[in-house]
Design a protein around this motif. Sequence first.
Motif, PDB file in Angstrom:
ATOM      1  N   LEU A 272       0.802  -1.213   0.000  1.00 36.19           N
ATOM      2  CA  LEU A 272       0.000   0.000   0.000  1.00 36.19           C
ATOM      3  C   LEU A 272       0.837   1.266   0.000  1.00 36.19           C
ATOM      4  O   LEU A 272       0.457   2.273  -0.573  1.00 36.19           O
ATOM      5  N   SER A 273       1.974   1.275   0.648  1.00 35.07           N
ATOM      6  CA  SER A 273       2.784   2.484   0.744  1.00 35.07           C
ATOM      7  C   SER A 273       3.261   2.964  -0.622  1.00 35.07           C
ATOM      8  O   SER A 273       3.570   4.138  -0.814  1.00 35.07           O
ATOM      9  N   ALA A 274       3.315   2.053  -1.576  1.00 34.49           N
ATOM     10  CA  ALA A 274       3.807   2.420  -2.902  1.00 34.49           C
ATOM     11  C   ALA A 274       2.779   3.194  -3.711  1.00 34.49           C
ATOM     12  O   ALA A 274       3.119   3.787  -4.742  1.00 34.49           O
ATOM     13  N   VAL A 275       1.534   3.235  -3.253  1.00 33.30           N
ATOM     14  CA  VAL A 275       0.502   3.960  -3.987  1.00 33.30           C
ATOM     15  C   VAL A 275       0.856   5.445  -4.056  1.00 33.30           C
ATOM     16  O   VAL A 275       0.590   6.122  -5.056  1.00 33.30           O
ATOM     17  N   THR A 276       1.474   5.952  -3.011  1.00 28.20           N
ATOM     18  CA  THR A 276       1.889   7.352  -2.999  1.00 28.20           C
ATOM     19  C   THR A 276       2.889   7.630  -4.106  1.00 28.20           C
ATOM     20  O   THR A 276       2.850   8.679  -4.758  1.00 28.20           O
ATOM     21  N   VAL A 277       3.793   6.681  -4.344  1.00 24.64           N
ATOM     22  CA  VAL A 277       4.779   6.830  -5.413  1.00 24.64           C
ATOM     23  C   VAL A 277       4.081   6.935  -6.760  1.00 24.64           C
ATOM     24  O   VAL A 277       4.447   7.752  -7.617  1.00 24.64           O
ATOM     25  N   VAL A 278       3.062   6.120  -6.969  1.00 24.21           N
ATOM     26  CA  VAL A 278       2.335   6.155  -8.232  1.00 24.21           C
ATOM     27  C   VAL A 278       1.595   7.481  -8.376  1.00 24.21           C
ATOM     28  O   VAL A 278       1.507   8.043  -9.477  1.00 24.21           O
ATOM     29  N   ALA A 279       1.052   7.999  -7.284  1.00 27.29           N
ATOM     30  CA  ALA A 279       0.363   9.289  -7.338  1.00 27.29           C
ATOM     31  C   ALA A 279       1.338  10.395  -7.745  1.00 27.29           C
ATOM     32  O   ALA A 279       1.003  11.270  -8.555  1.00 27.29           O
ATOM     33  N   VAL A 280       2.542  10.365  -7.185  1.00 24.71           N
ATOM     34  CA  VAL A 280       3.569  11.337  -7.568  1.00 24.71           C
ATOM     35  C   VAL A 280       3.904  11.171  -9.050  1.00 24.71           C
ATOM     36  O   VAL A 280       4.051  12.159  -9.784  1.00 24.71           O
ATOM     37  N   ALA A 281       4.007   9.916  -9.483  1.00 29.36           N
ATOM     38  CA  ALA A 281       4.279   9.637 -10.902  1.00 29.36           C
ATOM     39  C   ALA A 281       3.184  10.234 -11.778  1.00 29.36           C
ATOM     40  O   ALA A 281       3.461  10.828 -12.827  1.00 29.36           O
ATOM     41  N   ALA A 282       1.927  10.073 -11.361  1.00 30.19           N
ATOM     42  CA  ALA A 282       0.813  10.602 -12.142  1.00 30.19           C
ATOM     43  C   ALA A 282       0.898  12.116 -12.265  1.00 30.19           C
ATOM     44  O   ALA A 282       0.656  12.679 -13.342  1.00 30.19           O
ATOM     45  N   VAL A 283       1.243  12.776 -11.172  1.00 32.11           N
ATOM     46  CA  VAL A 283       1.377  14.237 -11.205  1.00 32.11           C
ATOM     47  C   VAL A 283       2.498  14.647 -12.149  1.00 32.11           C
ATOM     48  O   VAL A 283       2.355  15.568 -12.957  1.00 32.11           O
ATOM     49  N   VAL A 284       3.642  13.939 -12.071  1.00 34.54           N
ATOM     50  CA  VAL A 284       4.787  14.260 -12.929  1.00 34.54           C
ATOM     51  C   VAL A 284       4.415  14.084 -14.401  1.00 34.54           C
ATOM     52  O   VAL A 284       4.666  14.956 -15.238  1.00 34.54           O
ATOM     53  N   ILE A 285       3.817  12.943 -14.730  1.00 37.60           N
ATOM     54  CA  ILE A 285       3.451  12.659 -16.117  1.00 37.60           C
ATOM     55  C   ILE A 285       2.437  13.671 -16.632  1.00 37.60           C
ATOM     56  O   ILE A 285       2.587  14.236 -17.723  1.00 37.60           O
ATOM     57  N   CYS A 286       1.391  13.908 -15.861  1.00 37.03           N
ATOM     58  CA  CYS A 286       0.321  14.785 -16.333  1.00 37.03           C
ATOM     59  C   CYS A 286       0.745  16.249 -16.371  1.00 37.03           C
ATOM     60  O   CYS A 286       0.305  17.001 -17.247  1.00 37.03           O
ATOM     61  N   LEU A 287       1.610  16.648 -15.458  1.00 35.82           N
ATOM     62  CA  LEU A 287       2.117  18.020 -15.501  1.00 35.82           C
ATOM     63  C   LEU A 287       2.955  18.226 -16.755  1.00 35.82           C
ATOM     64  O   LEU A 287       2.837  19.249 -17.447  1.00 35.82           O
ATOM     65  N   GLY A 288       3.794  17.242 -17.070  1.00 35.93           N
ATOM     66  CA  GLY A 288       4.603  17.340 -18.282  1.00 35.93           C
ATOM     67  C   GLY A 288       3.751  17.399 -19.529  1.00 35.93           C
ATOM     68  O   GLY A 288       3.995  18.198 -20.439  1.00 35.93           O
ATOM     69  N   THR A 289       2.730  16.545 -19.597  1.00 34.91           N
ATOM     70  CA  THR A 289       1.848  16.524 -20.760  1.00 34.91           C
ATOM     71  C   THR A 289       1.061  17.817 -20.886  1.00 34.91           C
ATOM     72  O   THR A 289       0.950  18.399 -21.968  1.00 34.91           O
ATOM     73  N   THR A 290       0.492  18.278 -19.784  1.00 34.24           N
ATOM     74  CA  THR A 290      -0.287  19.512 -19.804  1.00 34.24           C
ATOM     75  C   THR A 290       0.578  20.688 -20.232  1.00 34.24           C
ATOM     76  O   THR A 290       0.166  21.529 -21.044  1.00 34.24           O
ATOM     77  N   ASN A 291       1.799  20.750 -19.714  1.00 33.57           N
ATOM     78  CA  ASN A 291       2.713  21.835 -20.065  1.00 33.57           C
ATOM     79  C   ASN A 291       2.984  21.846 -21.570  1.00 33.57           C
ATOM     80  O   ASN A 291       2.934  22.894 -22.227  1.00 33.57           O
ATOM     81  N   ALA A 292       3.268  20.677 -22.138  1.00 32.98           N
ATOM     82  CA  ALA A 292       3.580  20.594 -23.565  1.00 32.98           C
ATOM     83  C   ALA A 292       2.370  20.951 -24.423  1.00 32.98           C
ATOM     84  O   ALA A 292       2.492  21.667 -25.429  1.00 32.98           O
TER      85      ALA A 292
END
Length: 427
Positions: A272-292
């Motif tokens: 379960l603790s790794a879910v936070t890592v995936v949430a951070v990953a989602a923010v990183v990916i989506c921020l990069g996509t939105t920016n582009a």
Amino acid sequence: MVTITKQAAPPTESIGLVQGVALYVCAILGAGVLVFPGQAASLAGPASLVAWGFSALMGLPLAFTFAALASQFPDQGGVATFAARAFGASAGGIAGWWYFIAGSVGQTIVPLTAGYYVADAVGVDQTWAPAIAAVILAVALAANLVGLRLGARVQIGLAAGVAVILLAVIAVAAPQIRATELTPFAPHGVSGIGQAVVVLFFAFAGWEAIAHLSAEFQDVRRNLPRATLLTILIVSVLYLGVAFAVVGTGSYGDRALDRISLGVIIQHGLGLSAVTVVAVAAVVICLGTTNAFVASVSRLGYALARDGWAPRVLSRQNRHGVPYLSVLAVGAIGAAGLVGAALFGWGTDDIVFVPSVLVLATYLLGATAAARLFRGWLRLLAVVTILLLLITVPFAGWRLLLPVAIAVVVLAAGAASRNRARAAGNR
């Protein structure tokens, strides 16, 4: 009416090869890698891997067709410029509005995807996802308003982070993959595969997005094709790897699960603790996509306004040379979608067919323009692209009425504008 092929003042050539690959990767490898593997699998079952493979294969001629167009005709209008050169100003206006609406609606889908993952990680209901998404959209808008150079540098770090994160997801999924999850292989037949391909048009929409930034590439005829090839390799490996991870682990099957498939894989593999890592990953990916995408679509809005197909005010630039009102217009459309998600419960799976069908129409018109503008092997490449795109058209069904309706409105608005101009000239 001024044609859309008119050139604006030359923009700063600030994008090198590394920055170009970073922008491409973040434009293409975005929200799709987080939600579309699950959504495609729900539509087609394990045969969704065929849909992913077909989409990746189609990306080869498609990417190089648009790279060739952007190299030959570098302009912020992107496909609108190409269509206008081939078929006249009206075709340019139609293509421009198709992609402007698709890209702007995408700025609801991409941040909302991150919102799902963050909501799951902090243990709140997914009704909070639109609020979380609004923060991501605001950050991307701010980055764009201070200028492309800063945005491009940020993209390099984001692209590297995305690749590392997705490789980690694939590695964690490997021990969980079961051969039994691959049968029945095509429970929904060819129709399911075709519908999955239509959805995946949004996942591969970035080939056109970067065309709007072609005028800002250093040595565009050399760097843009090289960036295209490198991006095809990176994106194909990561997309197919993550799609196989979702199918092989059975991490799909309903709307809630499809939205957080990667999180479920990490949760089962690492706890379960790794879910936070995936949430951070989602923010990183989506921020990069939105920016582009905000960068590219706002340049298209600038070109449409510059050439008379949108309100002239959208062509205004700030001291950084950024068409700030166009940036804000893209953000406003994305924000309106988030308001709809909050008030009416719209999900990414409800909205995605809008940009997907518009991107399909845009690609068809752009590839047809290339077939008319080019000779030799480049024309052959464009023809192959057209044939591959036409295979998917029947599966879009009644949704094809959307680009037709937009085309009618654009033509009517253009005719009204010309009539007003003639009336003013006769006074």
